[in-house]
Design a protein around this motif. Structure first.
Motif, short mmCIF file in Angstrom:
data_model
loop_
_atom_site.label_atom_id
_atom_site.label_comp_id
_atom_site.label_asym_id
_atom_site.label_seq_id
_atom_site.Cartn_x
_atom_site.Cartn_y
_atom_site.Cartn_z
N VAL A 145 0.83 -1.20 0.00
CA VAL A 145 0.00 0.00 0.00
C VAL A 145 0.87 1.26 0.00
CG1 VAL A 145 -1.90 -1.20 1.12
CG2 VAL A 145 -0.20 -0.01 2.53
N ASP A 146 2.16 1.06 -0.19
CA ASP A 146 3.14 2.13 -0.43
C ASP A 146 4.03 1.67 -1.57
OD1 ASP A 146 2.73 4.19 1.69
OD2 ASP A 146 3.05 2.49 3.01
N LYS A 147 4.89 2.57 -2.01
CA LYS A 147 5.85 2.18 -3.05
C LYS A 147 6.67 0.98 -2.54
CE LYS A 147 8.19 5.40 -5.08
NZ LYS A 147 9.19 6.42 -5.42
N PRO A 148 6.75 -0.11 -3.30
CA PRO A 148 7.34 -1.33 -2.76
C PRO A 148 8.86 -1.36 -2.61
CG PRO A 148 6.65 -1.69 -5.03
CD PRO A 148 6.16 -0.32 -4.64
N GLN A 208 9.97 8.51 -11.63
CA GLN A 208 10.23 8.02 -10.29
C GLN A 208 11.50 8.70 -9.78
OE1 GLN A 208 8.37 6.13 -8.50
NE2 GLN A 208 7.02 5.04 -9.92
N PRO A 209 11.69 8.82 -8.46
CA PRO A 209 12.93 9.40 -7.94
C PRO A 209 14.19 8.75 -8.49
CG PRO A 209 11.33 9.25 -6.19
CD PRO A 209 10.72 8.55 -7.38
N VAL A 210 14.14 7.43 -8.73
CA VAL A 210 15.32 6.74 -9.26
C VAL A 210 15.65 7.24 -10.66
CG1 VAL A 210 14.03 4.79 -10.25
CG2 VAL A 210 16.41 4.48 -9.52
N ASP A 211 14.64 7.71 -11.41
CA ASP A 211 14.90 8.28 -12.74
C ASP A 211 15.68 9.59 -12.61
OD1 ASP A 211 13.39 6.22 -13.96
OD2 ASP A 211 11.53 7.33 -13.60
N ILE A 212 15.31 10.41 -11.63
CA ILE A 212 16.03 11.66 -11.38
C ILE A 212 17.46 11.36 -10.95
CG2 ILE A 212 16.06 13.78 -10.02
CD1 ILE A 212 13.66 13.66 -11.82
N PHE A 213 17.60 10.36 -10.09
CA PHE A 213 18.94 9.97 -9.62
C PHE A 213 19.81 9.54 -10.80
CE2 PHE A 213 22.03 6.90 -8.06
CZ PHE A 213 22.52 7.51 -6.92
N SER A 214 19.24 8.75 -11.69
CA SER A 214 20.01 8.21 -12.82
C SER A 214 20.45 9.30 -13.79
CB SER A 214 19.18 7.16 -13.57
OG SER A 214 18.86 6.09 -12.72
N THR A 215 19.58 10.30 -14.02
CA THR A 215 19.89 11.32 -15.02
C THR A 215 20.66 12.52 -14.46
OG1 THR A 215 17.73 12.36 -14.66
CG2 THR A 215 17.89 10.71 -16.41
N GLU A 268 10.58 11.74 -2.13
CA GLU A 268 9.15 11.58 -1.93
C GLU A 268 8.63 12.52 -0.84
OE1 GLU A 268 7.21 10.24 -3.83
OE2 GLU A 268 8.02 8.44 -4.75
N HIS A 269 9.35 12.62 0.27
CA HIS A 269 8.89 13.46 1.37
C HIS A 269 9.00 14.95 1.02
CE1 HIS A 269 9.25 9.68 3.63
NE2 HIS A 269 8.35 10.22 4.44
N GLU A 270 10.12 15.34 0.40
CA GLU A 270 10.30 16.75 0.03
C GLU A 270 9.28 17.17 -1.02
OE1 GLU A 270 12.87 20.27 0.51
OE2 GLU A 270 13.26 18.29 1.33
N ALA A 271 9.02 16.32 -1.96
CA ALA A 271 8.04 16.63 -3.01
C ALA A 271 6.63 16.73 -2.42
CB ALA A 271 8.08 15.57 -4.10
N THR A 272 6.33 15.86 -1.44
CA THR A 272 5.02 15.92 -0.78
C THR A 272 4.83 17.26 -0.09
OG1 THR A 272 4.92 13.53 -0.47
CG2 THR A 272 3.57 14.87 1.00
N VAL A 273 5.86 17.71 0.63
CA VAL A 273 5.78 19.01 1.32
C VAL A 273 5.48 20.13 0.32
CG1 VAL A 273 7.08 20.74 2.62
CG2 VAL A 273 7.32 18.31 3.19
N LYS A 274 6.27 20.18 -0.75
CA LYS A 274 6.12 21.27 -1.72
C LYS A 274 4.78 21.21 -2.44
CE LYS A 274 8.85 23.86 -5.02
NZ LYS A 274 10.21 24.04 -5.58
N HIS A 275 4.37 20.00 -2.82
CA HIS A 275 3.12 19.80 -3.55
C HIS A 275 1.92 20.23 -2.71
CE1 HIS A 275 0.39 18.01 -6.43
NE2 HIS A 275 -0.07 17.15 -5.54
N SER A 307 -2.98 14.22 -3.17
CA SER A 307 -2.24 12.96 -3.12
C SER A 307 -0.74 13.21 -2.99
CB SER A 307 -2.51 12.14 -4.39
OG SER A 307 -3.87 11.90 -4.56
N ARG A 308 -0.06 12.22 -2.44
CA ARG A 308 1.40 12.24 -2.45
C ARG A 308 1.89 12.02 -3.88
NH1 ARG A 308 3.87 10.77 2.68
NH2 ARG A 308 2.26 10.48 4.28
N PRO A 309 3.03 12.59 -4.25
CA PRO A 309 3.54 12.39 -5.62
C PRO A 309 3.81 10.93 -5.97
CG PRO A 309 4.61 14.28 -4.61
CD PRO A 309 3.81 13.62 -3.52
N GLN A 310 4.07 10.07 -4.96
CA GLN A 310 4.33 8.67 -5.26
C GLN A 310 3.08 7.94 -5.75
OE1 GLN A 310 5.57 6.73 -1.59
NE2 GLN A 310 3.51 6.03 -1.21
N VAL A 311 1.91 8.53 -5.52
CA VAL A 311 0.66 7.96 -6.03
C VAL A 311 0.52 8.40 -7.48
CG1 VAL A 311 -1.83 7.83 -5.75
CG2 VAL A 311 -0.36 8.08 -3.73
#
Length: 591
Positions: A99-102, A214-221, A246-253, A307-311
């Protein structure tokens, strides 16, 4: 006797979870027998579970004989994959509902991907990622609600005063967690010498600008090319970055949408960190999920969901809890909204802060329309989006797909996996605790078939046999027709001297002493062709008055025959028999 279709289900229950009890209630309502194994969080650090005894947990599982083990987010599974592999051995369906990002949960491990593991994802966008781990058993399963927890709303005058507003948002700001993760990320980047090259705020903006990322995409690029091999593929570094993002984006969003409500009668309900953004007049301290949340949803003229950005595509619990509470809801748009509701007739949505404000102003002027829509949404949720609906859907999917598993192919492959030596060892201990000695010894033999030098297993088996001997010599009165003690007990412990002679010798002495000290007679047969190392064992046996025989036949068949002849000659009765040395096959149990 179980009725047709009734299942036995073990549930690993997180003491802090809001969803676990709802799923348990749903399984019971569907007529299934459940056993709850509770996991308690550390009061000083809620992110950590108090330690548990894995043997005790496995014993509970094998004694209950479940058809299925159910866990939310993989809670209750050990990091070594023992319970996962036990499910394979016993053909138990292991069902994990994320029920969260796995992938970056502490409970995720690639060991969890096994033939009898079923994955259910709250957001369909994560299904393909799980399948890429090597399984076809990954399915979307949205969140839901329990109507009994949110109906029958009663408020006193004080609650009406505290909770009433034109617009209410209930949810966490995540400000404190975002700050904590940011400090860790900044420290990590500084240690890597790249902190000056990365603008973390810019990375958050990139993530929020594209919902498909996904955050991993940002990390990779944006980061990977700067590492030049320095921890570039370290999973813990990627997980840290993911959690921070995920947490920082939730705050800003969420902050962006809440600030768009200026001039509107609104309130935010959540943790105290919200006071960094809103005034006390616009703030409701966190409330009890089961006792008070429904009162807020029911009292507000308009509930909003941010919603949280991870959703990515899914709907969170507000989409189901609020309508059942009798609340009207506006939500940020997600793809699944069109699938589960009729937009504009049951629930409405927005795609930007300005559109949210427009929709609020529109619906505040139309109370009758709000009343018709929230009643339609309530009926929809009651009929289609309860935990009972979801658990039935889950069971149907498991039943359909379990038949397709090629168990024999997996069985052959697992015999070469040394991790299964450890698994069989735990199983032997669990069956031993239950007094199921034949099962215990069978698993012990499997351990040694995979890993002949597994000393932990040998020690475990010695304890099992010691307890068996005591039980058989002193049978409990309620045991019907206890078998008389007229057979030899054989500890089929194969000690090889090829790897570490001193360790083996010390292990032999320790086990023999442990059995002997418990008041049990021992006759030990040793094979001397491995050298003079066992003279230490012989001296120990002689000094302690323990009977033993030495066998020197080089031929294995003659060895076995000689052992059997000695057993018959000495009329061994009520003893524990060990054999040591390089015997390449297990002696069969003697009766």
């Amino acid at each position: 006797m179980r009725e047709m279709g009734e299942k036995r289900i073990v549930i690993f229950s997180d003491s802090a979870s809001l969803i676990d009890p709802e799923c348990s209630s749903a399984f019971r309502e569907l007529g299934h027998e459940i056993k709850i194994i509770r996991l308690v969080r550390n009061p000083q650090n809620p992110d950590i579970f108090l330690s548990f005894n894995l043997i005790d947990r496995i014993t509970e599982i094998v004694s209950f004989q479940p058809d299925m083990i159910f866990t939310i987010n993989g809670i209750g599974l050990d990091n070594d994959g023992i319970i996962v592999r036990i499910c394979n051995l016993l053909k138990i369906s292991l069902v994990c509902w994320y029920v969260d990002k796995p992938f970056y949960l502490d409970q995720w491990t690639d060991d969890i991907v096994q033939p009898f593991t079923f994955f259910f994802l709250f957001d369909a966008s994560y299904v393909e990622g799980v399948k890429q781990k090597g399984t076809d058993l990954a399915f979307p399963l949205p969140l839901a609600t329990n109507p009994r927890s949110f109906q029958n709303v009663e408020l006193n005058q004080d609650e009406i005063s505290r909770f009433s507003a034109d617009v209410v948002f209930v949810g966490r700001s995540e400000i404190k967690k975002a700050k904590s993760y940011r400090q860790k990320v900044e420290k990590c980047l500084a240690l890597l010498g790249i902190e000056q090259k990365i603008d973390l705020d810019k990375l958050v903006d990139l993530y929020l600008a594209d919902p498909t990322l996904q955050p991993v995409d940002i990390f990779s690029t944006q980061i990977l090319h700067l590492l030049c091999g320095k921890k570039a593929t370290d999973p813990s570094l990627i997980a840290l970055f993911d959690n921070w993002m995920e947490h920082e984006a939730t705050v800003k969003h969420r902050k962006t949408y809440i600030e768009a409500l200026e001039g509107i009668d609104f309130k935010v309900c959540g943790e105290d960190a919200w006071l960094d953004i809103v005034s006390k007049e616009n703030f409701i301290p966190e409330v009890s999920y089961f006792r008070d949340l429904k009162k807020i949803y029911h009292t507000a003229k308009i509930n909003i969901n941010i919603s949280r950005p991870q959703v990515k595509t899914a709907l969170n619990q507000r989409l189901f809890d609020a309508p059942v509470s009798g609340g009207f809801l506006l939500t940020d748009y997600r793809k699944d909204l069109d699938r589960y509701f009729e937009v504009g007739k049951e629930i409405d949505c927005f795609n930007s802060p300005s559109e949210l404000r427009e929709k609020i102003e529109y619906y505040l002027l139309r109370p009758e329309l709000r009343g018709r829509m929230k009643e339609a949404a309530r009926r929809r949720v009651m009929e289609e989006h309860t935990y009972k609906n979801r658990m039935q859907e889950l069971i149907n999917i498991v039943d359909r797909n379990k038949k397709k598993i090629d168990w024999m192919k997996w069985k052959k492959e697992s015999s070469r996996d040394k991790q299964y030596a450890l698994v069989h060892n735990f199983m032997a201990a669990a069956f031993g605790k239950l007094g199921l000695w034949d099962h215990a010894l069978a698993h012990f033999q499997e351990t040694l078939a995979i890993d002949e030098n597994n000393y932990d297993a040998i020690h475990n088996c010695a304890n099992i046999l010691k307890n068996q001997i005591k039980a058989d010599l002193n049978p409990e009165p309620r045991t019907p027709n206890p078998e008389p003690w007229d057979r030899v007990l054989m500890n089929i412990a194969y000690f090889s001297t090829k790897t570490n002679t001193n360790l083996v010798i010390n292990q032999v002495i320790r086990l023999v002493k442990e059995i002997h000290d418990s008041g049990i007679n021992i006759i030990l047969y040793s094979f001397e062709d491995d050298g003079e190392d066992y003279s230490v064992v012989h001296k120990f046996l002689y000094d302690n008055g323990i009977s033993f025989h030495s066998i020197t036949n080089q031929d294995q068949a003659l060895r076995l025959r000689e052992v059997h002849d000695l057993i018959k000659r000495d009329n061994i009765n009520g003893s524990s028999l060990f054999h040591v040395g390089s015997l390449n096959s297990s002696l069969p149990p003697m009766r």
